[in-house]
Design a protein around this motif. Sequence first.
Motif, PDB file in Angstrom:
ATOM      1  N   GLY A 291       0.810  -1.211   0.000  1.00 51.22           N
ATOM      2  CA  GLY A 291       0.000   0.000   0.000  1.00 51.22           C
ATOM      3  C   GLY A 291       0.841   1.257   0.000  1.00 51.22           C
ATOM      4  O   GLY A 291       0.349   2.351  -0.317  1.00 51.22           O
ATOM      5  N   ALA A 292       2.130   1.118   0.304  1.00 51.98           N
ATOM      6  CA  ALA A 292       3.009   2.285   0.457  1.00 51.98           C
ATOM      7  C   ALA A 292       3.285   3.005  -0.853  1.00 51.98           C
ATOM      8  O   ALA A 292       3.843   4.102  -0.839  1.00 51.98           O
ATOM      9  CB  ALA A 292       4.331   1.865   1.107  1.00 51.98           C
ATOM     10  N   ILE A 293       2.907   2.417  -1.985  1.00 51.61           N
ATOM     11  CA  ILE A 293       3.111   3.130  -3.245  1.00 51.61           C
ATOM     12  C   ILE A 293       2.297   4.418  -3.293  1.00 51.61           C
ATOM     13  O   ILE A 293       2.568   5.309  -4.099  1.00 51.61           O
ATOM     14  CB  ILE A 293       2.761   2.253  -4.470  1.00 51.61           C
ATOM     15  N   ALA A 294       1.296   4.533  -2.414  1.00 52.61           N
ATOM     16  CA  ALA A 294       0.443   5.732  -2.393  1.00 52.61           C
ATOM     17  C   ALA A 294       1.132   6.935  -1.747  1.00 52.61           C
ATOM     18  O   ALA A 294       0.550   8.012  -1.699  1.00 52.61           O
ATOM     19  CB  ALA A 294      -0.857   5.431  -1.645  1.00 52.61           C
ATOM     20  N   ARG A 295       2.354   6.769  -1.290  1.00 45.09           N
ATOM     21  CA  ARG A 295       3.041   7.881  -0.622  1.00 45.09           C
ATOM     22  C   ARG A 295       3.384   9.022  -1.571  1.00 45.09           C
ATOM     23  O   ARG A 295       3.599  10.143  -1.120  1.00 45.09           O
ATOM     24  CB  ARG A 295       4.308   7.360   0.076  1.00 45.09           C
ATOM     25  N   ASN A 296       3.474   8.742  -2.854  1.00 46.31           N
ATOM     26  CA  ASN A 296       3.698   9.805  -3.835  1.00 46.31           C
ATOM     27  C   ASN A 296       2.953   9.437  -5.112  1.00 46.31           C
ATOM     28  O   ASN A 296       3.557   9.012  -6.102  1.00 46.31           O
ATOM     29  CB  ASN A 296       5.189   9.999  -4.117  1.00 46.31           C
ATOM     30  N   LEU A 297       1.639   9.616  -5.083  1.00 44.07           N
ATOM     31  CA  LEU A 297       0.801   9.200  -6.196  1.00 44.07           C
ATOM     32  C   LEU A 297       1.054  10.025  -7.448  1.00 44.07           C
ATOM     33  O   LEU A 297       0.972   9.509  -8.568  1.00 44.07           O
ATOM     34  CB  LEU A 297      -0.670   9.294  -5.796  1.00 44.07           C
ATOM     35  N   THR A 298       1.370  11.281  -7.268  1.00 46.92           N
ATOM     36  CA  THR A 298       1.623  12.131  -8.438  1.00 46.92           C
ATOM     37  C   THR A 298       2.820  11.620  -9.226  1.00 46.92           C
ATOM     38  O   THR A 298       2.770  11.509 -10.462  1.00 46.92           O
ATOM     39  CB  THR A 298       1.862  13.583  -8.002  1.00 46.92           C
TER      40      THR A 298
ATOM     41  N   PRO B 185      -3.456   3.943  -9.606  1.00 44.64           N
ATOM     42  CA  PRO B 185      -2.780   2.822  -8.945  1.00 44.64           C
ATOM     43  C   PRO B 185      -3.320   2.660  -7.523  1.00 44.64           C
ATOM     44  O   PRO B 185      -3.426   3.635  -6.773  1.00 44.64           O
ATOM     45  CB  PRO B 185      -1.319   3.265  -8.942  1.00 44.64           C
ATOM     46  N   LEU B 186      -3.666   1.457  -7.168  1.00 48.08           N
ATOM     47  CA  LEU B 186      -4.216   1.203  -5.833  1.00 48.08           C
ATOM     48  C   LEU B 186      -3.173   0.610  -4.887  1.00 48.08           C
ATOM     49  O   LEU B 186      -3.072   0.995  -3.738  1.00 48.08           O
ATOM     50  CB  LEU B 186      -5.422   0.260  -5.926  1.00 48.08           C
ATOM     51  N   PHE B 187      -2.401  -0.347  -5.359  1.00 48.04           N
ATOM     52  CA  PHE B 187      -1.389  -0.992  -4.517  1.00 48.04           C
ATOM     53  C   PHE B 187      -0.461  -1.794  -5.413  1.00 48.04           C
ATOM     54  O   PHE B 187      -0.745  -2.046  -6.592  1.00 48.04           O
ATOM     55  CB  PHE B 187      -2.021  -1.916  -3.470  1.00 48.04           C
ATOM     56  N   GLY B 188       0.656  -2.179  -4.858  1.00 48.42           N
ATOM     57  CA  GLY B 188       1.597  -3.016  -5.575  1.00 48.42           C
ATOM     58  C   GLY B 188       1.636  -4.409  -4.978  1.00 48.42           C
ATOM     59  O   GLY B 188       1.034  -4.686  -3.930  1.00 48.42           O
ATOM     60  N   MET B 189       2.350  -5.293  -5.654  1.00 49.21           N
ATOM     61  CA  MET B 189       2.567  -6.638  -5.128  1.00 49.21           C
ATOM     62  C   MET B 189       3.969  -7.083  -5.556  1.00 49.21           C
ATOM     63  O   MET B 189       4.265  -7.183  -6.748  1.00 49.21           O
ATOM     64  CB  MET B 189       1.530  -7.622  -5.652  1.00 49.21           C
ATOM     65  N   ALA B 190       4.829  -7.279  -4.579  1.00 50.32           N
ATOM     66  CA  ALA B 190       6.167  -7.795  -4.846  1.00 50.32           C
ATOM     67  C   ALA B 190       6.129  -9.310  -4.719  1.00 50.32           C
ATOM     68  O   ALA B 190       5.584  -9.851  -3.750  1.00 50.32           O
ATOM     69  CB  ALA B 190       7.173  -7.206  -3.866  1.00 50.32           C
ATOM     70  N   VAL B 191       6.704  -9.997  -5.692  1.00 50.23           N
ATOM     71  CA  VAL B 191       6.683 -11.459  -5.730  1.00 50.23           C
ATOM     72  C   VAL B 191       8.090 -11.967  -6.002  1.00 50.23           C
ATOM     73  O   VAL B 191       8.876 -11.302  -6.700  1.00 50.23           O
ATOM     74  CB  VAL B 191       5.721 -11.956  -6.837  1.00 50.23           C
ATOM     75  N   GLY B 192       8.404 -13.132  -5.476  1.00 51.82           N
ATOM     76  CA  GLY B 192       9.703 -13.715  -5.763  1.00 51.82           C
ATOM     77  C   GLY B 192       9.919 -15.017  -5.017  1.00 51.82           C
ATOM     78  O   GLY B 192       9.013 -15.525  -4.332  1.00 51.82           O
ATOM     79  N   VAL B 193      11.117 -15.552  -5.145  1.00 54.29           N
ATOM     80  CA  VAL B 193      11.490 -16.758  -4.412  1.00 54.29           C
ATOM     81  C   VAL B 193      11.848 -16.343  -2.986  1.00 54.29           C
ATOM     82  O   VAL B 193      12.751 -15.525  -2.784  1.00 54.29           O
ATOM     83  CB  VAL B 193      12.694 -17.454  -5.076  1.00 54.29           C
ATOM     84  N   PRO B 194      11.137 -16.856  -1.979  1.00 57.26           N
ATOM     85  CA  PRO B 194      11.381 -16.427  -0.600  1.00 57.26           C
ATOM     86  C   PRO B 194      12.809 -16.678  -0.143  1.00 57.26           C
ATOM     87  O   PRO B 194      13.390 -17.724  -0.448  1.00 57.26           O
ATOM     88  CB  PRO B 194      10.389 -17.271   0.220  1.00 57.26           C
ATOM     89  N   ASP B 195      13.363 -15.697   0.575  1.00 58.50           N
ATOM     90  CA  ASP B 195      14.690 -15.843   1.173  1.00 58.50           C
ATOM     91  C   ASP B 195      14.585 -15.643   2.678  1.00 58.50           C
ATOM     92  O   ASP B 195      15.512 -15.132   3.308  1.00 58.50           O
ATOM     93  CB  ASP B 195      15.668 -14.837   0.564  1.00 58.50           C
ATOM     94  N   GLN B 196      13.432 -15.998   3.228  1.00 55.91           N
ATOM     95  CA  GLN B 196      13.220 -15.909   4.671  1.00 55.91           C
ATOM     96  C   GLN B 196      12.087 -16.863   5.040  1.00 55.91           C
ATOM     97  O   GLN B 196      11.266 -17.239   4.200  1.00 55.91           O
ATOM     98  CB  GLN B 196      12.832 -14.474   5.090  1.00 55.91           C
TER      99      GLN B 196
END
Length: 250
Positions: free
Chosen positions: A136-143, A157-168
């Motif tokens: 949701g933090a992508i909304a910090r600078n919408l302009t 834009p409403l939100f982002g989603m980061a995806v990947g191979v987990p390293d934790q």
Amino acid sequence: MNEVIATMMNHRSVRCFKDELLTDEQIVKIVEAAQMASSSSFMQSYSIIGITDKQVKDELGAITGLPYVANNGHLFIFCADLHRVTVMGSEAEREEMKSMLESSAFYQIAVTDTALAAQNALLAAESMGLGGVMLGAIARNLTRLDELLQLPQYVVPLFGMAVGVPDQQTDTKPRLPVPAVYFENHYSTNLEEQRERIEEYDERMRAYYLNRSENVRDDTWSKKHIAVLQSKAPVQHFTRYIQSKGLNRK
């Protein structure tokens, strides 16, 4: 318990990824799964933008202050999109549609469609052995985000989603008890019962926060969210931005 439900029940946010990019096949499958989500009147009123430009990802990481926005297998941005429906209309038809497109009702449709698609996407990613986290933090600078993504009118834009191979290895966070969120026939307004359920849940959350493998702290669900709501964080910029894009005006 079948495999789908087992994957759902095993959900946890992953914020640290191995240095491995998703393959084109994985990305397409995740997007295709997102597209199979339910959609109001089959409008499919969302778009998904994949960020592959390292410079853009780095800037988004700086905007959000979150390292995993820049460092992941793939970054998706989910947008509410009422622009697409105007593409095939004539100028006169677009003008006639304007009052509907700018209504709160249609904004709600677009937000709901986007959220359903995103949940499908995350479930698909997790079923493939990947991990992810909603942003949701992508909304910090919408302009600035609007400029980077080159978004037309009626797309936000409403939100982002980061995806990947987990390293934790992260822990599954306890949810509210079922009786606190599921009511039969009418909403429960029994405050005493509500408080009891939340107090019980707060104790579970305190134990979770104190015993999890990282970011240990003494906190509870209600303490955390009361603090957020009392912080008076500025939200007017979000309203102004959404309305500047022609959405949620009426």
